[in-house]
Design a protein around this motif. Structure first.
Motif, PDB file in Angstrom:
ATOM      1  N   THR A 119      54.852  78.372 136.038  1.00 45.57           N
ATOM      2  CA  THR A 119      53.895  78.365 137.150  1.00 45.57           C
ATOM      3  C   THR A 119      53.351  79.769 137.396  1.00 45.57           C
ATOM      4  OG1 THR A 119      54.963  76.472 138.202  1.00 45.57           O
ATOM      5  CG2 THR A 119      53.625  77.892 139.615  1.00 45.57           C
TER       6      THR A 119
ATOM      7  N   HIS B 222      49.535  81.126 135.943  1.00 48.34           N
ATOM      8  CA  HIS B 222      48.625  81.537 137.016  1.00 48.34           C
ATOM      9  C   HIS B 222      48.100  82.944 136.772  1.00 48.34           C
ATOM     10  CE1 HIS B 222      46.792  81.870 140.934  1.00 48.34           C
ATOM     11  NE2 HIS B 222      47.535  82.910 141.236  1.00 48.34           N
TER      12      HIS B 222
ATOM     13  N   LYS C  71      41.991  73.963 140.832  1.00 47.92           N
ATOM     14  CA  LYS C  71      43.221  74.687 140.548  1.00 47.92           C
ATOM     15  C   LYS C  71      43.657  74.372 139.127  1.00 47.92           C
ATOM     16  CE  LYS C  71      46.623  71.237 142.047  1.00 47.92           C
ATOM     17  NZ  LYS C  71      47.789  70.962 142.924  1.00 47.92           N
ATOM     18  N   LEU C  72      44.474  75.228 138.570  1.00 49.82           N
ATOM     19  CA  LEU C  72      44.977  75.036 137.225  1.00 49.82           C
ATOM     20  C   LEU C  72      46.010  73.911 137.222  1.00 49.82           C
ATOM     21  CD1 LEU C  72      45.120  76.097 134.275  1.00 49.82           C
ATOM     22  CD2 LEU C  72      46.931  77.631 135.024  1.00 49.82           C
TER      23      LEU C  72
ATOM     24  N   VAL D   5      49.168  76.334 140.776  1.00 48.70           N
ATOM     25  CA  VAL D   5      49.325  75.636 139.495  1.00 48.70           C
ATOM     26  C   VAL D   5      50.005  74.312 139.775  1.00 48.70           C
ATOM     27  CG1 VAL D   5      50.386  75.665 137.203  1.00 48.70           C
ATOM     28  CG2 VAL D   5      49.471  77.780 138.173  1.00 48.70           C
TER      29      VAL D   5
END
Length: 585
Positions: free
Chosen positions: A203, A207, A243-244, A421
């Motif tokens: 995570t 990011h 967002k990813l 993430v």
């Protein structure tokens, strides 16, 4: 008047925000008692703390003000603190407070997972040691937060804790971790979030990547190279904006080839080379190990480091040109240092290459995190060994990636819009299900498994109905249900409890239809039926084919999968009875 107004405003604001605290309680590997040397810092592992406010979601690590033994550490600051305890007549010492060459309790986290802690004496249980250590860690956390925020503000802000655990830990180990953390004061305002260490690292690392270099469909191997173990897992990017988002591309792997093994090899090298010299003792070894652990190990790189060799202090030893001792310093040649590093680094490369080879997706990059992941030599060797199309990256703050990622995951739980993430699905490590006994079907079931069930006057067969099968994608927050009916003879009186076992199978490549030797009980759910009204109970009465009367109760088991735990809920007659945090999926 202005000061009072300001405090009131801060108090009101404090009720609307939260502090998210991540704790990376480190200690993955110990050394067998027979392998212990006079150096008691060999193989030290570390714990870290990071925190953030929901209003200001950047992570801050506690990197200074650790309680220390000034004679030993001279007030040095570090992102983490040694996971060690020592009891003295004056009280307890922990972390940097412990002098270099005295015995101490270490690796006690192993005891939570069923391993035997390597500690002086056995009078302290792993649970009590962990509770004492986490209590000290928590006290220091609160002291630091008070210094940063002020006592009045700290009292108004609720705190939520995110504790990292190894992905391979069992339900029992995780339950013990939660129990000890609760006793240590890490209760917070809600249920503690258990976070998988490699997932937390992923995570944070993902990011931090350059967003302009990412593409939907790109796959990465996350290599968390820590003290005792190296854990690997693959992810694929499925969304970049807003967002990813990522999905787990393949089940993880790992091995015992972390930087602790470098410490061990370095200690063995020194002991073999100069251990017979007059003046050599445990204190000199401890000082040399400290320099190796905190300086040489992180900076070593044949292409950029001192090509003449590396020196460690050995004060008191006589000059010896043959051994490389001169003026209280030992010169370690580049060839000798390479001999220490290369076997361990080669094992990591083999693991990474294996993860790439077994993936059914093209791997674009390898992300190195963890303390060992910061090593320049490891990065260089991976770049040379892997295909040129695979980029090797070292995200910033690699040593604290796990604890920083834990904070990010905690922020996402506290406020969905703060989730930087999103791990949208994971790959199940095992088959999970419950046992049912349906009517025998010759097209589905094995003839040898059937049995005559007098209650229904027909053949039935034991089967396992699976919530999820090994290798299938697991989506967090997407509960899975399996229905069942449980009968209780009315002649035996009012039923007191209803029990249901959850089974798992980590061995069978294909989920078996019928229970076999690989299928084992994972956790038992129990519903206390004492609160059920007589009226509700009467509505369940029914007669089966055998002519007898039963309480026929319909229910289901609901499974919800999370990062480092699975929540099972037993429901009966539409009432939710029991919740158990079970083994990692």
């Amino acid at each position: 008047m202005d000061e009072a107004l300001d405090l009131a405003t801060l108090s009101l604001t404090g009720q609307q925000r939260k502090l998210i605290v991540g704790i990376d309680f480190g200690s993955k590997l110990g050394i067998k008692s027979s392998e212990r040397s006079a150096n008691f810092r060999l193989g030290t592992t570390y714990s870290g703390i990071a925190w953030s406010e929901t209003r200001r979601p950047d992570q801050q690590t506690i990197a200074n003000m650790w309680p220390s033994n000034l004679e030993t550490f001279e007030g040095k600051t570090m992102d983490k603190v040694p996971t060690e305890l020592r009891y003295t007549p004056e009280g307890m010492e922990w972390g940097f407070q412990i002098p270099a060459i005295v015995e101490r309790h270490k690796w006690f986290k192993l005891g939570l997972a069923g391993g035997r802690p390597i500690s002086p004496g056995q009078q302290n249980s792993p649970q009590s040691l962990t509770t004492d250590y986490l209590s000290a860690l928590h006290d220091h956390l609160m002291y630091t937060l008070e210094q940063k925020l002020g006592a009045s503000i700290l009292r108004t802000i609720p705190i939520e804790y995110c504790l990292t655990v190894p992905a391979i830990w069992s339900e029992v180990a995780k339950e013990k971790t939660l129990e000890t953390a609760s006793r240590a004061g890490l209760n917070g305002v809600g249920n503690m979030l258990l976070v998988s260490e490699p997932e937390a690292a992923a995570t944070y690392a993902l990011h931090g990547l350059d967003p302009h270099g990412l593409q939907i469909g790109d796959s990465f191997v996350l290599c968390d190279a820590g003290g005792g173990t190296v854990d690997l897992i693959s992810y694929t990017i499925t969304q970049l904006q807003p967002k990813l988002e990522i999905v787990e591309a393949s089940p993880g792997a790992g091995g015992l080839c972390g930087s602790t093994f470098l410490n061990r090899r370095f200690a063995e090298f020194l002991t073999t080379k100069i251990g017979q010299e007059e003046g050599w003792d445990a204190e000199l070894l401890a000082e040399a190990m400290e320099r190796f652990d905190l300086v040489i190990k992180k900076q070593y790189s044949p292409s950029t480091s001192n090509r003449d060799g590396y020196t460690v202090l050995v004060p008191g030893l006589a000059n010896n040109e043959r051994l490389g001792i001169r003026r209280g310093r030992l010169l370690i040649t580049p060839a000798e240092m390479r001999g220490i590093f290369e076997p361990v680094v080669s094992e990591v490369i083999t693991l990474v290459q294996g993860q790439i080879d077994t993936s059914d997706r093209e791997i674009r990059a390898v992300l190195l995190v963890g303390g060992f992941g910061e090593n320049s030599y490891l990065k260089e060797r991976l770049r040379a060994a892997l295909d040129r199309s695979v980029e090797v990256m070292q995200p910033p703050n690699a040593w604290t990636a796990v604890v920083r990622g834990a904070v990010m995951m905690g922020l996402g739980r506290a406020q969905a819009e703060l989730a930087a993430v999103g791990v949208m699905s994971r790959s199940a490590r095992k088959h999970y299900g419950i046992e049912l006994h349906p009517e025998f079907d010759p097209e589905k079931h094995e003839e040898i498994k059937k049995y005559w069930w007098a209650k229904y006057r027909q053949f039935h067969v034991p089967t396992v109905s699976w919530f999820i099968k090994r290798g299938e994608p697991v989506q967090e927050g997407n509960p899975k249900k399996i229905d069942f009916i449980q009968d209780f003879p009315v002649s035996e009186g009012r039923p007191a409890t209803c029990n249901m076992d959850v089974f798992c199978d980590e061995v069978s490549p294909t989920a078996p239809i019928h229970p076999n030797n690989n299928v084992r009980v994972l956790v038992t759910l129990e519903a206390n039926l004492q609160s059920m009204s007589n009226e509700d109970l009467a509505h369940t009465k029914g007669t089966r084919a055998d002519g007898l009367e039963y309480y026929c109760m319909a229910g289901y088991v609901e499974a919800t999968y999370r990062s480092a735990s699975t929540q099972y809920v037993l429901c009966l007659l539409d009432k939710r009875y029991d919740t158990v945090a079970a083994e990692y999926v």
